[in-house]
Design a protein around this motif. Structure first.
Motif, PDB file in Angstrom:
ATOM      1  N   ALA A   1      -3.479   4.075   1.274  1.00 17.40           N
ATOM      2  CA  ALA A   1      -2.535   4.095   2.381  1.00 17.40           C
ATOM      3  C   ALA A   1      -3.082   3.355   3.587  1.00 17.40           C
ATOM      4  O   ALA A   1      -4.306   3.211   3.765  1.00 17.40           O
ATOM      5  CB  ALA A   1      -2.186   5.530   2.750  1.00 17.40           C
TER       6      ALA A   1
ATOM      7  N   TYR B   1       0.849  -1.183   0.000  1.00 17.23           N
ATOM      8  CA  TYR B   1       0.000   0.000   0.000  1.00 17.23           C
ATOM      9  C   TYR B   1       0.887   1.236   0.000  1.00 17.23           C
ATOM     10  O   TYR B   1       2.110   1.159   0.142  1.00 17.23           O
ATOM     11  CB  TYR B   1      -0.936   0.006   1.218  1.00 17.23           C
ATOM     12  CG  TYR B   1      -0.231  -0.033   2.551  1.00 17.23           C
ATOM     13  CD1 TYR B   1       0.249   1.118   3.139  1.00 17.23           C
ATOM     14  CD2 TYR B   1      -0.068  -1.245   3.218  1.00 17.23           C
ATOM     15  CE1 TYR B   1       0.888   1.074   4.357  1.00 17.23           C
ATOM     16  CE2 TYR B   1       0.562  -1.299   4.450  1.00 17.23           C
ATOM     17  CZ  TYR B   1       1.044  -0.133   5.010  1.00 17.23           C
ATOM     18  OH  TYR B   1       1.668  -0.187   6.212  1.00 17.23           O
ATOM     19  N   GLY B   2       0.246   2.390  -0.184  1.00 13.18           N
ATOM     20  CA  GLY B   2       0.989   3.633  -0.251  1.00 13.18           C
ATOM     21  C   GLY B   2       1.523   3.891  -1.655  1.00 13.18           C
ATOM     22  O   GLY B   2       1.076   3.321  -2.642  1.00 13.18           O
TER      23      GLY B   2
END
Length: 335
Positions: A333, A24-25
């Protein structure tokens, strides 16, 4: 002191190894040389350009590839134009049908009002604001101004004449207003909580207007598209040199493009310029020192102006000095 580990999750921050394991991110990575095309590669087929040509912005491509691309774009433009004509014809047909229904409603209400069955206040025509528009029409204003003029200025009264165009415009405007009222009444009859499984009653059942997205053939090599046509294409003429350092068969020796003045080979880090009138390619340093100062091509001798010099684009070498190319991946995120 605790032992360090790549999977140590007791720290207040992520290590580099842990960051690489995340899904993620935002992730980004610099592209290497293998991910970038060569300076003489076509941006459509990504192979070494055959019969290379370039657009006025310096994007290189094969002659065959760019011809196929332009033909495909013209076919798409013709398809969108035909679809737009069909859409407009359908809109006109629907509008004519609405006006015909409105005309029939006007006639039926007029007949019923003449027979004394229907009161004027309850008619559909009574809900429109045609009376104000008729009062403001140039026909009525002309008639009123003519009647209000004193007899000393105009001793003879001008005969009242009906303008057919004005009458037709007023009739059409009345039909349009009645059609709008009928459409509003039809919408008001629908239930407040529509049955979402019925296509005609869904809240999002809105007819989208068709618009043609393409009007000209475009070059899509750069970040910003620009117009492109066959007349604007520039034929590229690289000067080649045979690399026979390995001592192999001359027929199988590799040919590489070089600058005609300094005789240095072109790479992805070389900044090159092409002359619009003849198509010869030089490195930027030689172009500034010789071509611009003398005002002619150093290969064929044709006169050249500053506006005839076009910079060829290149994707770089993958290093920060040769063009920073990065691939980024966005994801939700961690929360």
């Amino acid at each position: 002191m605790s032992r360090h580990s790549k999977n140590n999750t007791a720290r207040g921050h992520f290590t580099y190894a842990e960051m690489q394991m995340l899904d993620y991110g935002t992730k980004k990575q610099r592209l290497g040389r293998d991910s970038l095309r060569d300076y003489d590669a076509c941006y459509l087929c990504l192979q070494t350009a055959r019969d290379p040509v370039c657009c006025p912005e310096g994007h290189l491509s094969c002659k065959e590839c760019i011809f196929e691309n332009l033909l495909a774009q013209k076919a798409e433009i013709a398809r969108q134009a035909k679809q737009l004509e069909l859409y407009q014809a359908q809109e006109e047909k629907e509008q004519e049908l609405k006006e015909a229904i409105a005309q029939q409603v006007i006639l039926s209400e007029f007949e019923r009002s003449q027979m004394g069955v229907l009161s004027k206040s309850r008619t559909v025509r009574g809900q429109t604001a045609d009376s104000a528009k008729i009062a403001d029409s140039p026909l009525v204003q002309t008639h009123s101004s003519a009647s209000s003029t004193p007899s000393s200025v105009n001793s003879k009264k001008r005969p009242f004449e009906l303008d057919e165009e004005e009458l037709e415009r007023m009739s059409k405007q009345e039909r349009i207003e009645v059609a709008k009222v009928l459409e509003a009444e039809e919408k008001a009859k629908k239930p407040v909580l529509p049955s979402f499984w019925v296509p005609s009653l869904t809240p999002s059942n809105k007819k989208t207007e068709f618009k043609a997205t393409k009007h000209h053939t475009m070059c899509t090599a750069g970040e910003e598209e620009h117009k492109l046509s066959l007349k604007n294409l520039i034929t590229v003429q690289f000067e080649t040199a045979v690399d026979d350092n390995d001592g192999s068969d001359p027929k199988l020796a590799k040919k590489s493009a070089i600058c005609p003045i300094c005789r240095k080979g072109f790479t992805n880090t070389t900044k090159m310029s092409i002359l619009r009138n003849c198509g010869h390619v030089f490195c930027d340093n030689c172009c500034k020192q010789f071509v611009k100062k003398e005002g002619k091509c150093q290969t064929c001798g044709k006169k050249t102006k500053d506006k005839d010099i076009v910079s060829l684009t290149s994707e770089g070498s993958g290093f920060s000095s040769g063009g920073a190319k990065e691939a980024k991946k966005f994801d939700v995120a961690f929360q």
